[in-house]
Every structure is written in C-alpha cells, then in structure tokens.
Scaffold this active site. Structure first.
Site, mmCIF file in Angstrom:
data_model
loop_
_atom_site.group_PDB
_atom_site.id
_atom_site.type_symbol
_atom_site.label_atom_id
_atom_site.label_comp_id
_atom_site.label_asym_id
_atom_site.label_seq_id
_atom_site.Cartn_x
_atom_site.Cartn_y
_atom_site.Cartn_z
ATOM 1 N N TYR A 1 0.511 -2.380 -4.843
ATOM 2 C CA TYR A 1 -0.144 -3.409 -4.036
ATOM 3 C C TYR A 1 -1.212 -2.795 -3.137
ATOM 4 O O TYR A 1 -2.320 -3.331 -3.010
ATOM 5 C CB TYR A 1 0.916 -4.129 -3.204
ATOM 6 C CG TYR A 1 0.401 -5.302 -2.406
ATOM 7 C CD1 TYR A 1 0.092 -6.502 -3.032
ATOM 8 C CD2 TYR A 1 0.263 -5.215 -1.025
ATOM 9 C CE1 TYR A 1 -0.363 -7.589 -2.297
ATOM 10 C CE2 TYR A 1 -0.185 -6.294 -0.288
ATOM 11 C CZ TYR A 1 -0.494 -7.479 -0.920
ATOM 12 O OH TYR A 1 -0.948 -8.549 -0.191
ATOM 13 N N SER B 1 -4.961 -7.516 3.341
ATOM 14 C CA SER B 1 -3.659 -7.275 3.960
ATOM 15 C C SER B 1 -3.786 -6.149 4.960
ATOM 16 O O SER B 1 -4.778 -5.408 4.968
ATOM 17 C CB SER B 1 -2.645 -6.886 2.873
ATOM 18 O OG SER B 1 -1.440 -6.391 3.405
#
Length: 277
Positions: A147, A134
């Site tokens: 995350y 990401s």
C-alpha cells in the site's frame, strides 16, 4: 450553477461520506462502487450510483461512458478515492500482489484522471482533480509495504501532474488522511489471504503477535488521533472550492506529525518512531 463530481469507492467509509456530504451541499454526485449490490443500496437512499471497478479497465470504460451520459459530457471534478491494501511483510509479498494493488491504486486511478482531463479541457479548461493518498504516502511503516508503494507512486505522479497543469484552470490536489474508522482493514483480509503465506514465513511469530490480531480481532481502543470520515469530506470540500487550492490537505494530527518527521527528524528517529506504529 450545479456542479458535478465523480467519486470512486463509495460503498462505505470515506467515499460514502463524501458522496452524502457533497450531495447535501448541492453537488450532482456520481457515486461509483465496485459491486452492483452496493450501488443499489446507494440508489435506495437517493444517490446516483453505478458500477465502476477501478481495477478493471473494461469497467472503467463502461463506467466513464455512463458518467458522460448522465452529465452530458461535462465534469467539474473527480475524486479518486478507491483503494485497497495487501498487508504483509515485504519479503512475503509476491510480485503479483503488488501488480494487483497497483492496478487499482494507481493505474486505474490514472486512467480515470486522464479521461477527466480530456473532458475538462474540452469544456474550456477548468476543473478539479482530487486524489486520496494517505499518511502512508508521506512515510512508510512495517507490514504495509504494498500500500505504501502505491501511495508513494501516486504522490509522485500527482506532483508532476499538478506542475504540468499550472498553465490551466485544472487544479490538482492530494488529500492525506490519517487514521479514519472505516472497513478498510476488514476489506484487506481477502487480499492478505490470497497472497501472503504467513504460516511458512520467517516472520510467522511476528504475524501471530501483531498483524493477525489487527486483522482478525477488531475492536479495542480507537487509533490515536483518529477522526471520522466527515473530516476527510471537509478537506475535500476545501480542495473543491478554495480559490487557490493547496497541493496537500493533511487530515488528522497523525498526518501532520508524519510530515514533520519526514521534514526535520533524523532518519534514526524516524525509523524508531515508525517501527513502533
């Protein structure tokens, strides 16, 4: 020759687009999901789909066995896409929230990766491993600490693996998507509600003023620099077919900007910019 790929997290969004896109390109795609009802929906549209819950070691073992039955014990590529987030301020995240997040986003992914490597070595030492990281594997931002931690860990583990695989024809790459319109935010709500007691938090007003609105009031303007899931599929195809695949494929201008910030911006500038995101 037809090539095979196993993809995790195919119920919607990036994983579903990848499964459809690679199928159109002639790949034999094993499109796995966490729930059987999602697999049934994918089978109804002609995809090969079965249950593989990356957060459950028993499901990983059973799903892998099913994959090997379908392919006859070979595999050309694996795309580890499945992941979820547990939003919340770091001070409000109990250790159990991080353990649950790491179980899917890193430990289960690692289990599948080493299984794939064994098969790739047995078939002559060739294959492609693609990890979906990401923009938050490049920089951290507020409210996304759990995350971010999993993606930073994935980046480091994959970096080591890529270097170790240099003496083989097993190539390892990372995709770094930025803002992509998916159900990712909606899917994070159950994890937020399970683990974060925001009503007693010292940051309650901040939750009410920002995070709760983002979670529970969908709609509005798209995120800046947003691209569709097909942009990630295009990068995945390059990672699978480039003769010399890159270590990283950055998807969206947001990811490229994050990489630039990480490399050249003073920490004070980074902190100011990222605290506003």
């Amino acid at each position: 020759m037809t090539k095979t790929i196993l993809i995790t997290g195919c119920s919607s969004g990036i994983g579903l687009d990848a499964a459809r896109g690679l199928t159109r390109k002639g790949w034999v795609v094993l499109a796995t999901c966490r729930r059987e009802e999602d697999c049934a929906r994918l089978r109804d549209e002609g995809l090969t789909s079965f249950v593989l819950d990356v957060g459950d070691p028993a499901s990983i073992a059973a799903g892998w066995e099913r994959a090997m039955e379908i392919t006859g014990g070979t595999l050309d590529a694996i795309y580890n896409n499945a992941a979820f987030a547990t939003p919340g301020a770091v001070e409000d995240l109990p250790p159990g929230a991080l353990r649950e997040n790491f179980e899917t986003n890193l430990f289960g992914l690692h289990d599948l990766t080493i299984r794939a490597i064994k098969v790739m070595r047995a078939q002559g030492g060739h294959g492609r491993i693609v990890q979906c990281s990401s923009v938050l594997g490049i920089v951290g931002t507020p409210w996304r600490g759990s995350y971010v931690a999993t993606k930073f860990a994935l980046e480091g583990l994959t970096e080591a693996l890529r270097l170790e695989m240099r003496d083989t024809d097993i190539h390892v790459s990372i995709l770094n998507p930025g803002p992509i319109p998916t159900a990712f935010r909606k899917n994070s709500i159950p994890h937020f509600e399970k683990w974060v007691d925001w009503k007693t938090s010292a940051r309650r007003e901040q939750y009410e003023g920002s995070l709760l609105k983002r979670l529970y009031q969908p709609g509005g303007k798209p995120d800046r620099f947003e691209l569709p899931p097909s942009a990630v599929t295009a990068a995945l195809l390059r990672a699978l077919t480039d003769p010399k695949p890159r270590a990283h494929y950055h998807v969206t201008h947001a990811t490229r900007l994050a990489e630039l910030l990480r490399r050249v911006a003073p920490m004070s500038v980074r902190d100011w910019f990222l605290s506003r995101s």
